[in-house]
Design an enzyme around this catalytic site. Structure first.
Site, PDB file in Angstrom:
ATOM      1  N   ASN A  10      34.727  32.902  35.899  1.00  0.00           N
ATOM      2  CA  ASN A  10      33.385  33.501  35.890  1.00  0.00           C
ATOM      3  C   ASN A  10      32.872  33.426  34.454  1.00  0.00           C
ATOM      4  O   ASN A  10      33.280  34.214  33.606  1.00  0.00           O
ATOM      5  CB  ASN A  10      33.491  34.961  36.372  1.00  0.00           C
ATOM      6  CG  ASN A  10      32.176  35.702  36.240  1.00  0.00           C
ATOM      7  OD1 ASN A  10      31.127  35.103  36.013  1.00  0.00           O
ATOM      8  ND2 ASN A  10      32.229  37.030  36.382  1.00  0.00           N
ATOM      9  N   HIS A  98      29.453  41.685  41.621  1.00  0.00           N
ATOM     10  CA  HIS A  98      30.228  41.884  40.391  1.00  0.00           C
ATOM     11  C   HIS A  98      29.850  43.231  39.771  1.00  0.00           C
ATOM     12  O   HIS A  98      28.693  43.650  39.849  1.00  0.00           O
ATOM     13  CB  HIS A  98      29.946  40.739  39.404  1.00  0.00           C
ATOM     14  CG  HIS A  98      30.886  40.760  38.245  1.00  0.00           C
ATOM     15  ND1 HIS A  98      30.688  41.578  37.162  1.00  0.00           N
ATOM     16  CD2 HIS A  98      32.050  40.107  38.015  1.00  0.00           C
ATOM     17  CE1 HIS A  98      31.692  41.406  36.308  1.00  0.00           C
ATOM     18  NE2 HIS A  98      32.527  40.521  36.813  1.00  0.00           N
ATOM     19  N   GLU A 100      29.209  44.068  36.877  1.00  0.00           N
ATOM     20  CA  GLU A 100      28.078  44.009  35.934  1.00  0.00           C
ATOM     21  C   GLU A 100      26.756  43.988  36.686  1.00  0.00           C
ATOM     22  O   GLU A 100      25.752  44.518  36.210  1.00  0.00           O
ATOM     23  CB  GLU A 100      28.234  42.785  35.013  1.00  0.00           C
ATOM     24  CG  GLU A 100      29.322  43.027  33.965  1.00  0.00           C
ATOM     25  CD  GLU A 100      30.099  41.793  33.544  1.00  0.00           C
ATOM     26  OE1 GLU A 100      29.605  40.663  33.733  1.00  0.00           O
ATOM     27  OE2 GLU A 100      31.227  41.966  33.035  1.00  0.00           O
ATOM     28  N   GLU A 170      38.493  44.097  41.081  1.00  0.00           N
ATOM     29  CA  GLU A 170      38.287  44.095  39.634  1.00  0.00           C
ATOM     30  C   GLU A 170      38.098  45.530  39.138  1.00  0.00           C
ATOM     31  O   GLU A 170      36.971  46.046  39.163  1.00  0.00           O
ATOM     32  CB  GLU A 170      37.038  43.281  39.279  1.00  0.00           C
ATOM     33  CG  GLU A 170      37.116  41.841  39.700  1.00  0.00           C
ATOM     34  CD  GLU A 170      36.247  40.957  38.811  1.00  0.00           C
ATOM     35  OE1 GLU A 170      36.806  40.094  38.121  1.00  0.00           O
ATOM     36  OE2 GLU A 170      35.032  41.163  38.769  1.00  0.00           O
ATOM     37  N   SER A 215      40.653  41.023  32.615  1.00  0.00           N
ATOM     38  CA  SER A 215      41.514  40.630  31.499  1.00  0.00           C
ATOM     39  C   SER A 215      42.735  39.826  31.927  1.00  0.00           C
ATOM     40  O   SER A 215      43.806  39.959  31.323  1.00  0.00           O
ATOM     41  CB  SER A 215      41.928  41.854  30.671  1.00  0.00           C
ATOM     42  OG  SER A 215      40.773  42.496  30.147  1.00  0.00           O
TER      43      SER A 215
HETATM   44  P1  PGA Z   1      37.458  39.334  32.098  1.00  0.00           P
HETATM   45  O1  PGA Z   1      36.302  39.329  33.216  1.00  0.00           O
HETATM   46  O2  PGA Z   1      38.511  38.353  32.547  1.00  0.00           O
HETATM   47  O3  PGA Z   1      36.773  38.889  30.829  1.00  0.00           O
HETATM   48  O4  PGA Z   1      37.986  40.718  32.014  1.00  0.00           O
HETATM   49  C1  PGA Z   1      36.607  39.272  34.582  1.00  0.00           C
HETATM   50  C2  PGA Z   1      35.346  39.381  35.393  1.00  0.00           C
HETATM   51  O5  PGA Z   1      34.451  40.136  35.010  1.00  0.00           O
HETATM   52  O6  PGA Z   1      35.203  38.731  36.447  1.00  0.00           O
END
Ligand code: PGA
Length: 257
Positions: A10, A98, A100, A170, A215
């Site tokens: 992503n 997601h 966000e 997530e 992460s």
């Molecule tokens: P990250 O993001 O691997 O930078 O923690 C994962 C995601 O938001 O899909």
């Protein structure tokens, strides 16, 4: 049942045109000798790159997805992109819900459900993201939140098109923070999600891929991917560098072979 993996990058709102083609070129050349139909790799770049990257990866093993879509097919929705437009560019996947999108852009479970259903209707595969915030985990609400997100986000989803559904667990506190869920935390959440999917869809729920996101990096990928109900990763930061993304893909292959 043998295990399957989907390793998905992503990219979020990162890369300009030149970086994106360089990154894809590097991923393609580092993975061209890897062969196993049980491992699939995917990149989800910004909308602006989809058209030419789609040409670049044509006939390659790397798949392409978008990071969001609107739920209408077309019309007066300034600034939005429909699932049909994404399909038109030969994308196979779209990420929906997601965290966000939920927190920064105010997407509710209802909106996410509308997007998800519209995307599936066009033939896109959906990576449906769920997960609790730190505050919710601290208040012992993790399971409750997961249950609500699954039940509302998948409202009306029948057992017919389950090969178009991927779940990404997530935990919001692990996204972009460098803090990764401990294997036992990931395992507990993934097992719970599997139970919910089987409850909702019967035995076919066993086959839905459940990705871990938050992460994931080369040095923690193996311990996460080894867990029974972890079928891959949704990877942000580490998907922006070809060596770390490729290393996670290689780990998935090594666990299959
Ligand atoms: P990250 O993001 O691997 O930078 O923690 C994962 C995601 O938001 O899909």
């Amino acid at each position: 049942m043998s295990k399957k993996f989907l390793i998905a990058g992503n990219w979020k709102m990162n890369t300009l045109k030149e970086d994106s083609s360089k990154l894809v070129h590097e991923i393609l050349s580092a993975t061209e000798n890897l062969q196993n139909s049980s491992v699939e790799s995917l990149i989800c770049p910004p909308f602006t790159h989809l058209s030419y990257l789609s040409e670049m990866i044509k006939d390659k093993k790397l798949n392409l997805g978008a990071q969001n879509c609107h739920y209408e097919e077309s019309g007066a929705f300034t600034g939005e992109i429909s699932p049909q437009m994404i399909r038109d560019l030969k994308c196979e996947y779209v990420i929906i819900g997601h965290s966000e999108r939920r927190t920064i852009f105010g997407e509710t479970d209802l909106i996410i459900n509308k997007k998800l259903m519209a995307a599936v209707k066009t033939g896109l595969k959906v990576i449906f993201c769920i997960g609790e915030t730190l505050d919710e985990r601290d208040k012992d609400l993790t399971f409750k939140i997961i249950e609500k997100q699954i039940s509302e986000g998948l409202q009306g989803y029948g057992a017919d098109n389950l090969n178009q559904l991927v779940i990404a667990y997530e935990p919001v506190w692990a996204i972009g923070t460098g803090v990764v869920a401990k294997p036992e935390q990931a395992e507990e959440a993934h097992n719970f999600i599997r139970e919910l999917l089987v409850k909702k869809f019967g035995n076919s729920g066993e086959e839905i891929l459940i990705l871990y996101g938050g992460s994931m990096k080369p040095d923690n990928a193996e311990e996460l991917l080894m867990l029974t109900n972890v079928n891959g990763g949704l990877i942000g930061g580490a998907s922006l560098k070809s060596d770390s993304f490729v290393s996670i893909i290689q780990t998935a292959y090594s666990l299959i072979n």
